[in-house]
Structures are given as C-alpha cells and as structure tokens.
Design a protein around this motif. Sequence first.
Motif, mmCIF file in Angstrom:
data_model
loop_
_atom_site.group_PDB
_atom_site.id
_atom_site.type_symbol
_atom_site.label_atom_id
_atom_site.label_comp_id
_atom_site.label_asym_id
_atom_site.label_seq_id
_atom_site.Cartn_x
_atom_site.Cartn_y
_atom_site.Cartn_z
ATOM 1 N N VAL A 6 0.547 -1.327 -0.077
ATOM 2 C CA VAL A 6 0.087 -0.097 0.121
ATOM 3 C C VAL A 6 0.697 1.113 -0.163
ATOM 4 O O VAL A 6 1.110 2.282 -0.858
ATOM 5 C CB VAL A 6 -0.874 0.368 1.147
ATOM 6 C CG1 VAL A 6 -1.943 1.183 1.559
ATOM 7 C CG2 VAL A 6 -1.757 -0.872 1.018
ATOM 8 N N ILE A 7 1.967 1.251 0.809
ATOM 9 C CA ILE A 7 3.018 1.981 0.657
ATOM 10 C C ILE A 7 3.044 2.577 -0.496
ATOM 11 O O ILE A 7 3.637 3.004 -1.522
ATOM 12 C CB ILE A 7 3.665 1.878 1.942
ATOM 13 C CG1 ILE A 7 2.916 2.309 3.313
ATOM 14 C CG2 ILE A 7 5.240 3.216 2.312
ATOM 15 C CD1 ILE A 7 3.869 1.907 4.382
ATOM 16 N N GLN A 11 3.310 5.829 -2.605
ATOM 17 C CA GLN A 11 4.686 6.536 -3.775
ATOM 18 C C GLN A 11 4.302 5.955 -4.955
ATOM 19 O O GLN A 11 5.120 7.931 -5.506
ATOM 20 C CB GLN A 11 5.621 5.384 -2.607
ATOM 21 C CG GLN A 11 6.985 6.828 -3.163
ATOM 22 C CD GLN A 11 6.680 7.949 -2.577
ATOM 23 O OE1 GLN A 11 6.580 7.872 -1.944
ATOM 24 N NE2 GLN A 11 7.863 9.214 -3.438
ATOM 25 N N GLU A 12 4.080 5.760 -5.358
ATOM 26 C CA GLU A 12 3.913 5.324 -6.559
ATOM 27 C C GLU A 12 2.996 6.598 -7.603
ATOM 28 O O GLU A 12 3.294 7.701 -8.546
ATOM 29 C CB GLU A 12 3.995 4.397 -7.151
ATOM 30 C CG GLU A 12 4.641 3.187 -7.817
ATOM 31 C CD GLU A 12 4.612 2.074 -7.695
ATOM 32 O OE1 GLU A 12 3.213 1.603 -8.392
ATOM 33 O OE2 GLU A 12 4.994 1.076 -7.466
ATOM 34 N N SER A 13 1.945 6.834 -6.950
ATOM 35 C CA SER A 13 0.882 7.779 -7.794
ATOM 36 C C SER A 13 1.860 8.898 -6.822
ATOM 37 O O SER A 13 1.256 9.909 -7.892
ATOM 38 C CB SER A 13 -0.383 7.759 -6.241
ATOM 39 O OG SER A 13 -0.496 6.861 -6.465
ATOM 40 N N LEU A 57 -7.903 14.767 -6.511
ATOM 41 C CA LEU A 57 -6.659 14.315 -6.089
ATOM 42 C C LEU A 57 -7.260 14.223 -4.256
ATOM 43 O O LEU A 57 -7.494 15.700 -4.459
ATOM 44 C CB LEU A 57 -5.480 14.932 -7.099
ATOM 45 C CG LEU A 57 -5.304 13.978 -8.474
ATOM 46 C CD1 LEU A 57 -4.176 14.978 -8.347
ATOM 47 C CD2 LEU A 57 -4.560 12.955 -8.499
ATOM 48 N N LYS A 58 -6.427 13.597 -3.996
ATOM 49 C CA LYS A 58 -6.516 13.913 -1.942
ATOM 50 C C LYS A 58 -5.310 15.040 -1.884
ATOM 51 O O LYS A 58 -4.450 14.980 -2.900
ATOM 52 C CB LYS A 58 -6.063 12.733 -1.474
ATOM 53 C CG LYS A 58 -6.960 11.150 -1.520
ATOM 54 C CD LYS A 58 -6.660 10.447 -0.838
ATOM 55 C CE LYS A 58 -7.741 9.902 0.027
ATOM 56 N NZ LYS A 58 -7.709 8.780 0.219
ATOM 57 N N ASN A 59 -5.673 15.806 -0.910
ATOM 58 C CA ASN A 59 -4.687 16.952 -1.018
ATOM 59 C C ASN A 59 -3.946 16.417 -0.681
ATOM 60 O O ASN A 59 -2.783 16.906 0.078
ATOM 61 C CB ASN A 59 -5.530 17.956 -0.338
ATOM 62 C CG ASN A 59 -6.884 18.339 -0.097
ATOM 63 O OD1 ASN A 59 -7.390 19.348 -1.617
ATOM 64 N ND2 ASN A 59 -7.719 18.886 0.581
ATOM 65 N N SER A 60 -3.532 15.164 0.868
ATOM 66 C CA SER A 60 -2.090 15.517 1.038
ATOM 67 C C SER A 60 -1.193 14.237 -0.088
ATOM 68 O O SER A 60 -0.087 14.621 -0.265
ATOM 69 C CB SER A 60 -3.136 13.992 2.006
ATOM 70 O OG SER A 60 -3.294 12.536 1.058
#
Length: 167
Positions: A6-7, A11-13, A57-60
């Motif tokens: 998941v991490i 990270q790829e995203s 997209l997510k802000n984070s």
Amino acid sequence: MANAKVIQAKQESVDAVTAKLRESVTTVVVDYRGLNVAQVTELRKQLREAGIEFQVLKNSLLRRAAAAAELTELDSVLTGPTAIAFSVDDVVAPAKILNDFAKKNDALELKGAVVEGRVIGVEEVKALAELPSRDGLLSMLLSVLQAPVRNFALAVKAVAEKEEQGA
C-alpha cells in the motif's frame, strides 16, 4: 506485507503526480464541490478535447507531490475537494476553459495555478484566461508585421495612379 504494498502504491501515485507537476506548463487547481455528474462530464469533455488531463486528487497526495516538485506555495490552496488540470502544451487553454466553465457554473471555483513553475493566485489565473489563444496572438503579430508592407504598397499604388492621371 500488505502495508508495504500500500505504501509503495501511494508513493508511486505521488511520483506520478510530481512528474505531471514538473512536466506541465500550466496546472490549474479548482474546487468542484457542487457540480453534478453531467456538469463534470461536460467539463472533462472540454478539457480532453484541448489535450488537458483533469483529475480529482487527495490533498495529502497533492501536498507531497508539490513538496517533491518544490512547489510548497501550492499548499495554501489545497483545502476542500480538489481537482487539478494538467496541460503540457498550451499555457492558456486550461485557465480559459476552467474560467469560462466557472462563469457558467457557480459551483466550480478556481483556487490557483502553477504556470511554468511559478504558483499564481486566482486573479492571475483569470487574467491568464482572458489572454487570446496562441493562434489569436500569432494572427495579431502577423497583422502588425504586415501593416508597414501594406502601407508601402498602398503608397506606391497611389503614386502610380497619380502618375497615370498626370500623363
């Protein structure tokens, strides 16, 4: 093991969005809250026809990508629902399309943009949207360049007509 996958996927995203932020000449950030499905579909269609990629997209994720792309000034506009338009070719097109769409649909709100590596505010985005397109600017330049030649040709024609009348 699942956490590591998941991490890595996250990270790829982040890396993909970072690359898009670096590659695009213009990136416009908008708040799409309040748009219905038909409106979002129409907006995506207009942007796609202009060769502009549009993503929610997510802000984070965006904050991490902006930090990696050294665009931390963008953090101030990353609040609430955020969609982002990436343009690799045309500097003016995303601002123009989104600004025109926002005029017709009050629900779409411009938040800011990154133009050639520089973060700009809403007013600057609107000013950018009011610029003529690349083709419009080229036609303006061409008419300015043609004016002296055209005036010279008219003057020569007038002199030739005067000579004919005098003869």
